[in-house]
Motif scaffolding. Structure first.
Motif, short mmCIF file in Angstrom:
data_model
loop_
_atom_site.label_atom_id
_atom_site.label_comp_id
_atom_site.label_asym_id
_atom_site.label_seq_id
_atom_site.Cartn_x
_atom_site.Cartn_y
_atom_site.Cartn_z
N GLY A 1 -10.18 67.36 42.90
CA GLY A 1 -9.08 68.26 42.57
C GLY A 1 -9.15 68.71 41.12
O GLY A 1 -8.95 69.90 40.82
N LEU A 2 -9.46 67.80 40.22
CA LEU A 2 -9.58 68.17 38.80
C LEU A 2 -10.76 69.10 38.58
O LEU A 2 -10.67 70.07 37.81
CB LEU A 2 -9.77 66.91 37.95
CG LEU A 2 -8.57 65.98 37.80
CD1 LEU A 2 -8.95 64.77 36.96
CD2 LEU A 2 -7.39 66.71 37.17
N SER A 3 -11.87 68.83 39.26
CA SER A 3 -13.04 69.67 39.11
C SER A 3 -12.77 71.09 39.59
O SER A 3 -13.15 72.07 38.95
CB SER A 3 -14.22 69.06 39.88
OG SER A 3 -15.38 69.83 39.72
N HIS B 1 -0.64 65.17 33.33
CA HIS B 1 -0.22 64.21 34.35
C HIS B 1 -1.24 64.12 35.47
O HIS B 1 -1.56 63.02 35.96
CB HIS B 1 1.15 64.63 34.90
CG HIS B 1 1.65 63.76 36.02
ND1 HIS B 1 1.98 62.43 35.84
CD2 HIS B 1 1.86 64.03 37.33
CE1 HIS B 1 2.38 61.92 36.99
NE2 HIS B 1 2.31 62.86 37.91
N ARG B 2 -1.79 65.26 35.88
CA ARG B 2 -2.79 65.25 36.96
C ARG B 2 -4.06 64.50 36.53
O ARG B 2 -4.68 63.80 37.34
CB ARG B 2 -3.13 66.68 37.36
CG ARG B 2 -2.00 67.38 38.12
CD ARG B 2 -2.28 68.86 38.29
NE ARG B 2 -1.26 69.51 39.10
CZ ARG B 2 -1.09 70.83 39.17
NH1 ARG B 2 -1.89 71.63 38.46
NH2 ARG B 2 -0.14 71.34 39.93
N HIS C 1 -4.13 62.04 34.32
CA HIS C 1 -3.79 60.61 34.30
C HIS C 1 -3.74 60.04 35.71
O HIS C 1 -4.10 58.88 35.93
CB HIS C 1 -2.45 60.41 33.58
CG HIS C 1 -2.56 60.54 32.10
ND1 HIS C 1 -1.68 59.96 31.22
CD2 HIS C 1 -3.46 61.20 31.32
CE1 HIS C 1 -2.02 60.24 29.98
NE2 HIS C 1 -3.10 61.00 30.01
N GLN C 2 -3.31 60.85 36.66
CA GLN C 2 -3.27 60.37 38.05
C GLN C 2 -4.66 60.01 38.56
O GLN C 2 -4.81 59.09 39.36
CB GLN C 2 -2.63 61.44 38.94
CG GLN C 2 -1.12 61.51 38.86
CD GLN C 2 -0.53 62.50 39.83
OE1 GLN C 2 -1.01 63.65 39.96
NE2 GLN C 2 0.49 62.09 40.55
N ALA C 3 -5.67 60.73 38.11
CA ALA C 3 -7.04 60.42 38.53
C ALA C 3 -7.46 59.05 37.99
O ALA C 3 -8.11 58.27 38.70
CB ALA C 3 -8.00 61.50 38.04
N PHE C 4 -7.11 58.75 36.76
CA PHE C 4 -7.40 57.42 36.21
C PHE C 4 -6.63 56.33 36.95
O PHE C 4 -7.15 55.25 37.21
CB PHE C 4 -7.06 57.38 34.72
CG PHE C 4 -8.06 58.10 33.85
CD1 PHE C 4 -9.16 57.43 33.34
CD2 PHE C 4 -7.91 59.45 33.57
CE1 PHE C 4 -10.09 58.08 32.54
CE2 PHE C 4 -8.84 60.11 32.77
CZ PHE C 4 -9.93 59.43 32.26
N HIS C 5 -5.38 56.64 37.31
CA HIS C 5 -4.60 55.67 38.08
C HIS C 5 -5.25 55.42 39.44
O HIS C 5 -5.25 54.29 39.94
CB HIS C 5 -3.17 56.18 38.27
CG HIS C 5 -2.45 56.41 36.97
ND1 HIS C 5 -1.25 57.08 36.91
CD2 HIS C 5 -2.76 56.05 35.70
CE1 HIS C 5 -0.86 57.14 35.64
NE2 HIS C 5 -1.75 56.53 34.90
N ALA C 6 -5.79 56.50 40.05
CA ALA C 6 -6.45 56.35 41.35
C ALA C 6 -7.67 55.45 41.23
O ALA C 6 -7.90 54.58 42.08
CB ALA C 6 -6.84 57.73 41.89
#
Length: 292
Positions: free
Chosen positions: A31-33, A274-275, A277-282
């Motif tokens: 999603g980030l990519s 936030h998005r 940071h969510q990837a790091f949380h995942a």
């Protein structure tokens, strides 16, 4: 970024079999990519020596304070060799204050080398990092990076409040593969040697930046006591505008992993951040699931 590839295979450590597909991490990074971010990730299973997740892990990206780790290793190596006195005092920079850190708010203007290393490692203190770099020498850190087998990574500069046209554009550049492998060597005691590796791991523990991968662990970032769940986690993060990076080792009863995740993105709003940071949380959640 090419879609990160997870190696799907079972493993046994302790009780039970698990399939490690890193599905949540892969989805978040894709999603980030697609949103235009540059993403690099590398995760190695330390028990088997397998790469279980990788995507653009050869790509050098800005990594902020994560680039301080080779400085810490060079510092520890010099202390171990007896060429650097760990109790020698170093002065805080005069004039323009470093952008972050607790030392700039403290009354004491000098600290021992070993305390600078603790502040640089555990607290990401910019003033302490700059003072440590001045003591150790930038050229020595560059040679250490070469000796560590990290040809695509570099510590370019210290921390600055502002970067002018004559300054390096970033503090440091690095690849996810090289930093994951560096942390694997710290865990194995082979980063220079056992004594150096142990000292650096001690500086990096506990992980006080609990906003990235460590957010999933939910531990006390200020406690040096065992967490009671058999978990070992040491890491270093990097943050600057449009950059988030995290590399470390997370080990539990069922698995042990060295990881690095780097994201360079357009920091246009808090939602964009936030998005990321969510990837790091995942990633933290996936690592926690497969390690414990």
């Amino acid at each position: 970024m090419n879609a990160p590839q997870a190696t799907r295979r079972g493993t046994r450590r302790g009780r039970g079999r698990q399939t490690r597909d890193f599905r949540a991490t892969t989805s978040a990074l894709e999603g980030l990519s697609l949103a235009g971010a540059s993403v690099a990730v590398h995760v190695t299973d330390l028990d088997r020596g397998d790469v279980v997740l990788a995507g653009d892990d050869h790509l050098p990206l800005p990594i902020g304070g994560l680039g301080v780790v080779p400085l810490l290793i060079e510092t520890a190596a010099r202390i171990d060799a007896g060429t650097l006195d760990p109790h020698a005092l170093a002065e805080r920079e005069a004039g323009t204050l470093a952008p972050t850190g607790v030392w700039r708010s403290m009354a004491v203007p000098t600290l021992p080398i070993v305390d600078l290393a603790v502040l640089a490692a555990a607290a990401g203190d910019a003033a302490a990092t700059n003072a440590l770099l001045a003591q150790v020498g930038h050229e020595n850190v560059t040679r250490r990076i070469v000796d560590l087998g990290m040809p695509r990574s570099a510590l370019l500069d210290g921390f600055r409040c502002e970067r002018g046209p004559d300054d390096a554009p970033y503090i440091a550049l690095g690849t996810a593969r090289e930093f994951a492998e560096l942390f694997a060597s710290l865990a194995a005691g082979t980063a220079v040697g056992p004594a150096v590796s142990e000292r650096v791991v001690g500086w990096l523990s506990p992980v006080t930046d609990a906003g990235l991968v460590a957010a999933a662990v939910g531990g006390d970032p200020f406690s040096h006591e065992p967490d009671g769940h058999g978990l070992v986690h040491f890491a270093k993060t990097g943050r600057e505008r449009g950059v988030r990076a995290d590399a470390g080792v997370l080990a539990g009863r069922r698995g042990a992993f060295a990881y690095a995740l780097i994201v360079a993105f357009d920091d246009l709003s808090l939602l964009h951040r936030h998005r990321v940071h969510q990837a790091f949380h995942a990633l933290g959640g996936d690592l926690l699931e497969y390690a414990t």
